[in-house]
Design a protein around this motif. Structure first.
Motif, PDB file in Angstrom:
ATOM      1  N   ASP A   1       0.821  -1.184   0.070  1.00 44.63           N
ATOM      2  CA  ASP A   1       0.023  -0.119   0.010  1.00 44.63           C
ATOM      3  C   ASP A   1       0.967   1.230  -0.159  1.00 44.63           C
ATOM      4  O   ASP A   1       2.005   1.057  -0.399  1.00 44.63           O
ATOM      5  N   GLU A   2       0.065   2.245   0.202  1.00 42.33           N
ATOM      6  CA  GLU A   2       1.288   3.693   0.140  1.00 42.33           C
ATOM      7  C   GLU A   2       2.204   3.763   1.341  1.00 42.33           C
ATOM      8  O   GLU A   2       2.916   4.581   1.206  1.00 42.33           O
ATOM      9  N   ASN A   3       1.997   3.151   2.383  1.00 45.42           N
ATOM     10  CA  ASN A   3       2.775   2.990   3.512  1.00 45.42           C
ATOM     11  C   ASN A   3       3.794   1.927   3.536  1.00 45.42           C
ATOM     12  O   ASN A   3       4.626   1.779   4.256  1.00 45.42           O
ATOM     13  N   GLY A   4       3.954   1.178   2.254  1.00 45.57           N
ATOM     14  CA  GLY A   4       4.885   0.090   2.069  1.00 45.57           C
ATOM     15  C   GLY A   4       4.486  -1.362   2.627  1.00 45.57           C
ATOM     16  O   GLY A   4       5.344  -2.040   2.935  1.00 45.57           O
ATOM     17  N   LYS A   5       3.253  -1.486   3.279  1.00 46.04           N
ATOM     18  CA  LYS A   5       2.788  -2.639   3.855  1.00 46.04           C
ATOM     19  C   LYS A   5       2.487  -3.507   2.944  1.00 46.04           C
ATOM     20  O   LYS A   5       1.712  -3.058   2.165  1.00 46.04           O
ATOM     21  N   LEU A   6       2.820  -4.770   2.906  1.00 46.36           N
ATOM     22  CA  LEU A   6       2.424  -5.877   1.902  1.00 46.36           C
ATOM     23  C   LEU A   6       0.845  -6.261   2.298  1.00 46.36           C
ATOM     24  O   LEU A   6       0.560  -6.579   3.306  1.00 46.36           O
ATOM     25  N   VAL A   7      -0.034  -6.088   1.164  1.00 55.00           N
ATOM     26  CA  VAL A   7      -1.233  -6.294   1.577  1.00 55.00           C
ATOM     27  C   VAL A   7      -1.860  -7.239   0.656  1.00 55.00           C
ATOM     28  O   VAL A   7      -3.073  -7.784   0.775  1.00 55.00           O
ATOM     29  N   TYR A   8      -1.138  -7.824  -0.263  1.00 50.62           N
ATOM     30  CA  TYR A   8      -1.496  -9.165  -1.191  1.00 50.62           C
ATOM     31  C   TYR A   8      -0.286  -9.746  -1.733  1.00 50.62           C
ATOM     32  O   TYR A   8       1.056  -8.849  -2.095  1.00 50.62           O
ATOM     33  N   TRP A   9      -0.138 -11.015  -2.187  1.00 52.41           N
ATOM     34  CA  TRP A   9       0.527 -11.515  -2.752  1.00 52.41           C
ATOM     35  C   TRP A   9       0.041 -12.825  -3.706  1.00 52.41           C
ATOM     36  O   TRP A   9      -1.030 -13.110  -3.326  1.00 52.41           O
ATOM     37  N   GLN A  10       0.648 -13.253  -4.683  1.00 51.04           N
ATOM     38  CA  GLN A  10       0.258 -14.230  -5.655  1.00 51.04           C
ATOM     39  C   GLN A  10       1.433 -15.203  -6.057  1.00 51.04           C
ATOM     40  O   GLN A  10       2.467 -14.599  -6.349  1.00 51.04           O
ATOM     41  N   GLY A  11       0.985 -16.277  -6.052  1.00 53.73           N
ATOM     42  CA  GLY A  11       1.926 -17.389  -6.674  1.00 53.73           C
ATOM     43  C   GLY A  11       1.205 -17.787  -7.750  1.00 53.73           C
ATOM     44  O   GLY A  11       0.054 -17.946  -8.087  1.00 53.73           O
ATOM     45  N   ARG A  12       2.268 -18.318  -8.816  1.00 54.78           N
ATOM     46  CA  ARG A  12       1.591 -18.741 -10.097  1.00 54.78           C
ATOM     47  C   ARG A  12       2.551 -20.291 -10.268  1.00 54.78           C
ATOM     48  O   ARG A  12       3.559 -20.477 -10.213  1.00 54.78           O
ATOM     49  N   TYR A  13       1.544 -21.270 -10.590  1.00 56.89           N
ATOM     50  CA  TYR A  13       2.028 -22.544 -10.847  1.00 56.89           C
ATOM     51  C   TYR A  13       2.179 -22.733 -12.390  1.00 56.89           C
ATOM     52  O   TYR A  13       1.434 -22.421 -13.161  1.00 56.89           O
ATOM     53  N   PHE A  14       3.732 -23.243 -12.805  1.00 56.77           N
ATOM     54  CA  PHE A  14       3.591 -23.233 -14.311  1.00 56.77           C
ATOM     55  C   PHE A  14       3.901 -24.751 -14.666  1.00 56.77           C
ATOM     56  O   PHE A  14       4.278 -25.078 -15.725  1.00 56.77           O
ATOM     57  N   GLY A  15       3.613 -25.793 -13.929  1.00 56.90           N
ATOM     58  CA  GLY A  15       3.955 -27.154 -14.176  1.00 56.90           C
ATOM     59  C   GLY A  15       2.801 -27.574 -14.998  1.00 56.90           C
ATOM     60  O   GLY A  15       1.769 -26.793 -15.475  1.00 56.90           O
TER      61      GLY A  15
END
Length: 123
Positions: A1-15
């Motif tokens: 966010d605008e304060n540098g706080k992690l608010v979301y992450w996403q992993g992607r499977y390529f197998g």
């Protein structure tokens, strides 16, 4: 966010194992979360996923925002209204009807928007 706080992450499977989920996301409301490549371009392209946004951004011709799915939140519409840029909605081919609906919705709000539809997805 605008304060540098992690608010979301996403992993992607390529197998190749189709039983595995393609994406793994944080469990959160996505109303305020999207992936924005930034940049001072006159055009913003809305896409479904982060890889598509990165691919568009690398052209050096447009800013891209990944919706992290195929839903445009009211919060994103407010953000787009405040920026006064042309918007292109470029979802994967299987979401073409959704893209047309989103484009109409953006135009109703006064955002200059058009739909991009291609055989291949933006990636």
């Amino acid at each position: 966010d605008e304060n540098g706080k992690l608010v979301y992450w996403q992993g992607r499977y390529f197998g190749l194992d189709k039983r595995q989920p393609k994406y793994i996301n944080t469990k959160s409301s996505r109303g305020n979360v999207w992936f924005d490549t930034g940049g001072d371009f006159p055009v913003t392209v809305l896409v479904e996923d982060i890889l598509s946004a990165i691919a568009i951004s690398r052209t050096g011709k447009a800013r891209a925002i990944a919706l992290l799915g195929s839903f445009i939140s009211d919060n994103l519409i407010v953000k787009l209204l405040s920026e006064d840029r042309q918007v292109c909605v470029w979802l994967d081919r299987d979401k073409r009807c959704d893209a047309l609906v989103f484009t109409k919705r953006l135009n109703v709000f006064g955002i200059t928007a058009k739909t991009v539809s291609t055989v291949k997805d933006p990636k």
